[in-house]
Design a protein around this motif. Structure first.
Motif, PDB file in Angstrom:
ATOM      1  N   THR A   1      11.677   7.239  -1.509  1.00  0.00           N
ATOM      2  CA  THR A   1      10.844   6.495  -0.620  1.00  0.00           C
ATOM      3  C   THR A   1      10.466   5.216  -1.324  1.00  0.00           C
ATOM      4  O   THR A   1      10.310   4.111  -0.662  1.00  0.00           O
ATOM      5  CB  THR A   1       9.740   7.377  -0.197  1.00  0.00           C
ATOM      6  OG1 THR A   1      10.244   8.664   0.343  1.00  0.00           O
ATOM      7  CG2 THR A   1       8.919   6.621   0.987  1.00  0.00           C
ATOM      8  N   LEU A   2      10.122   5.040  -2.553  1.00  0.00           N
ATOM      9  CA  LEU A   2       9.853   4.028  -3.212  1.00  0.00           C
ATOM     10  C   LEU A   2      10.693   2.946  -3.402  1.00  0.00           C
ATOM     11  O   LEU A   2      10.621   1.852  -3.124  1.00  0.00           O
ATOM     12  CB  LEU A   2       9.137   4.378  -4.523  1.00  0.00           C
ATOM     13  CG  LEU A   2       8.693   3.167  -5.498  1.00  0.00           C
ATOM     14  CD1 LEU A   2       7.366   2.930  -4.934  1.00  0.00           C
ATOM     15  CD2 LEU A   2       8.485   3.694  -6.907  1.00  0.00           C
ATOM     16  N   TYR A   3      11.937   3.512  -3.410  1.00  0.00           N
ATOM     17  CA  TYR A   3      13.026   2.417  -3.515  1.00  0.00           C
ATOM     18  C   TYR A   3      13.278   1.696  -2.166  1.00  0.00           C
ATOM     19  O   TYR A   3      13.640   0.651  -1.801  1.00  0.00           O
ATOM     20  CB  TYR A   3      14.545   2.805  -4.020  1.00  0.00           C
ATOM     21  CG  TYR A   3      15.490   3.373  -3.414  1.00  0.00           C
ATOM     22  CD1 TYR A   3      16.307   2.322  -2.559  1.00  0.00           C
ATOM     23  CD2 TYR A   3      15.722   4.648  -3.389  1.00  0.00           C
ATOM     24  CE1 TYR A   3      17.412   2.842  -1.825  1.00  0.00           C
ATOM     25  CE2 TYR A   3      16.743   5.251  -2.366  1.00  0.00           C
ATOM     26  CZ  TYR A   3      17.435   4.509  -1.822  1.00  0.00           C
ATOM     27  OH  TYR A   3      18.610   4.871  -1.050  1.00  0.00           O
TER      28      TYR A   3
ATOM     29  N   ASN B   1       3.322   5.671  -2.913  1.00  0.00           N
ATOM     30  CA  ASN B   1       4.535   6.648  -3.132  1.00  0.00           C
ATOM     31  C   ASN B   1       4.336   6.574  -4.801  1.00  0.00           C
ATOM     32  O   ASN B   1       5.000   7.741  -5.594  1.00  0.00           O
ATOM     33  CB  ASN B   1       5.822   5.710  -2.836  1.00  0.00           C
ATOM     34  CG  ASN B   1       6.094   5.818  -1.587  1.00  0.00           C
ATOM     35  OD1 ASN B   1       5.786   7.157  -0.890  1.00  0.00           O
ATOM     36  ND2 ASN B   1       6.539   4.977  -0.901  1.00  0.00           N
ATOM     37  N   LEU B   2       3.960   5.773  -5.339  1.00  0.00           N
ATOM     38  CA  LEU B   2       3.898   5.855  -6.996  1.00  0.00           C
ATOM     39  C   LEU B   2       2.900   6.838  -7.402  1.00  0.00           C
ATOM     40  O   LEU B   2       3.103   7.744  -8.490  1.00  0.00           O
ATOM     41  CB  LEU B   2       3.199   4.541  -7.607  1.00  0.00           C
ATOM     42  CG  LEU B   2       3.349   4.287  -8.910  1.00  0.00           C
ATOM     43  CD1 LEU B   2       4.747   4.408  -9.627  1.00  0.00           C
ATOM     44  CD2 LEU B   2       2.863   3.009  -9.557  1.00  0.00           C
ATOM     45  N   VAL B   3       1.798   7.130  -6.787  1.00  0.00           N
ATOM     46  CA  VAL B   3       0.720   8.295  -6.888  1.00  0.00           C
ATOM     47  C   VAL B   3       1.687   9.460  -6.841  1.00  0.00           C
ATOM     48  O   VAL B   3       1.432  10.369  -7.680  1.00  0.00           O
ATOM     49  CB  VAL B   3      -0.381   7.984  -6.155  1.00  0.00           C
ATOM     50  CG1 VAL B   3      -1.299   9.435  -6.063  1.00  0.00           C
ATOM     51  CG2 VAL B   3      -1.235   6.938  -6.509  1.00  0.00           C
TER      52      VAL B   3
ATOM     53  N   LEU C   1       0.714  -1.125  -0.073  1.00  0.00           N
ATOM     54  CA  LEU C   1       0.042  -0.015  -0.043  1.00  0.00           C
ATOM     55  C   LEU C   1       0.853   1.010  -0.072  1.00  0.00           C
ATOM     56  O   LEU C   1       0.829   2.175  -0.537  1.00  0.00           O
ATOM     57  CB  LEU C   1      -0.928  -0.006   1.235  1.00  0.00           C
ATOM     58  CG  LEU C   1      -1.958   1.209   1.247  1.00  0.00           C
ATOM     59  CD1 LEU C   1      -2.739   1.290   0.130  1.00  0.00           C
ATOM     60  CD2 LEU C   1      -2.626   1.312   2.652  1.00  0.00           C
ATOM     61  N   ALA C   2       1.953   1.228   0.819  1.00  0.00           N
ATOM     62  CA  ALA C   2       2.748   2.395   0.891  1.00  0.00           C
ATOM     63  C   ALA C   2       3.451   2.657  -0.538  1.00  0.00           C
ATOM     64  O   ALA C   2       3.625   3.500  -1.083  1.00  0.00           O
ATOM     65  CB  ALA C   2       3.862   2.451   1.953  1.00  0.00           C
TER      66      ALA C   2
ATOM     67  N   SER D   1       6.357  18.951  -7.760  1.00  0.00           N
ATOM     68  CA  SER D   1       7.440  19.802  -8.176  1.00  0.00           C
ATOM     69  C   SER D   1       8.342  18.433  -8.574  1.00  0.00           C
ATOM     70  O   SER D   1       8.171  17.337  -7.864  1.00  0.00           O
ATOM     71  CB  SER D   1       8.050  20.474  -7.197  1.00  0.00           C
ATOM     72  OG  SER D   1       8.348  19.751  -5.919  1.00  0.00           O
ATOM     73  N   PRO D   2       9.694  18.813  -8.992  1.00  0.00           N
ATOM     74  CA  PRO D   2      10.471  17.799  -9.415  1.00  0.00           C
ATOM     75  C   PRO D   2      11.363  17.148  -7.893  1.00  0.00           C
ATOM     76  O   PRO D   2      11.586  15.890  -7.812  1.00  0.00           O
ATOM     77  CB  PRO D   2      11.560  18.366 -10.322  1.00  0.00           C
ATOM     78  CG  PRO D   2      10.868  19.476 -10.909  1.00  0.00           C
ATOM     79  CD  PRO D   2       9.924  19.908 -10.057  1.00  0.00           C
ATOM     80  N   ALA D   3      11.463  18.127  -7.054  1.00  0.00           N
ATOM     81  CA  ALA D   3      11.850  17.515  -5.674  1.00  0.00           C
ATOM     82  C   ALA D   3      10.903  16.498  -5.054  1.00  0.00           C
ATOM     83  O   ALA D   3      11.451  15.557  -4.487  1.00  0.00           O
ATOM     84  CB  ALA D   3      12.022  18.953  -4.804  1.00  0.00           C
ATOM     85  N   ASP D   4       9.519  16.822  -5.150  1.00  0.00           N
ATOM     86  CA  ASP D   4       8.660  15.885  -4.535  1.00  0.00           C
ATOM     87  C   ASP D   4       8.871  14.517  -5.081  1.00  0.00           C
ATOM     88  O   ASP D   4       8.618  13.509  -4.750  1.00  0.00           O
ATOM     89  CB  ASP D   4       7.232  16.472  -4.651  1.00  0.00           C
ATOM     90  CG  ASP D   4       7.011  17.538  -3.655  1.00  0.00           C
ATOM     91  OD1 ASP D   4       7.547  17.543  -2.683  1.00  0.00           O
ATOM     92  OD2 ASP D   4       6.102  18.297  -4.061  1.00  0.00           O
ATOM     93  N   ARG D   5       9.130  14.587  -6.498  1.00  0.00           N
ATOM     94  CA  ARG D   5       9.096  13.419  -7.374  1.00  0.00           C
ATOM     95  C   ARG D   5      10.442  12.609  -6.760  1.00  0.00           C
ATOM     96  O   ARG D   5      10.408  11.249  -7.111  1.00  0.00           O
ATOM     97  CB  ARG D   5       9.125  13.757  -8.754  1.00  0.00           C
ATOM     98  CG  ARG D   5       7.645  13.977  -9.297  1.00  0.00           C
ATOM     99  CD  ARG D   5       7.517  14.250 -10.644  1.00  0.00           C
ATOM    100  NE  ARG D   5       6.235  14.447 -11.134  1.00  0.00           N
ATOM    101  CZ  ARG D   5       5.821  15.492 -11.883  1.00  0.00           C
ATOM    102  NH1 ARG D   5       6.699  16.231 -12.456  1.00  0.00           N
ATOM    103  NH2 ARG D   5       4.593  15.784 -12.119  1.00  0.00           N
TER     104      ARG D   5
END
Length: 89
Positions: free
Chosen positions: A39-41, A20-22, A15-16, A29-33
């Motif tokens: 966090t995804l990895y 994170n994918l969303v 779920l997390a 912003s690019p920093a958020d991505r």
């Protein structure tokens, strides 16, 4: 007891990862991505470690260590590119 906890942890980490994918797709912003990708990895590392515990295999832990090292370098490179526009000085 561990047989009941690991599937629950796998579901929560899944779920997390979806959340994170969303954030990675919709990040304002690019920093958020970049942070969402980081966090995804990390969540993927937790998933690999949990699968290693479940399968009782040391190979998963070695793979998680290699992925952690590559993910750290990738995050630093992406952050440096975002802040300076160039990776190498």
């Amino acid at each position: 007891m561990l047989a009941h906890v690991i599937p629950f942890c796998l579901a929560v980490i899944g779920l997390a990862m979806i959340l994170n994918l969303v954030r990675l797709i919709r990040g304002p912003s690019p920093a958020d991505r970049i942070l969402a990708l980081d966090t995804l990895y990390i969540n993927a590392l937790a998933l690999i470690v949990l699968l290693g515990i479940r399968q009782a295999s040391e190979l998963f832990f070695e793979a998680a260590l290699l992925i952690a090292a590559m993910g750290f370098v990738g995050t630093v490179a992406a952050g440096k590119y975002l802040s300076r526009g160039d990776i190498l000085d």
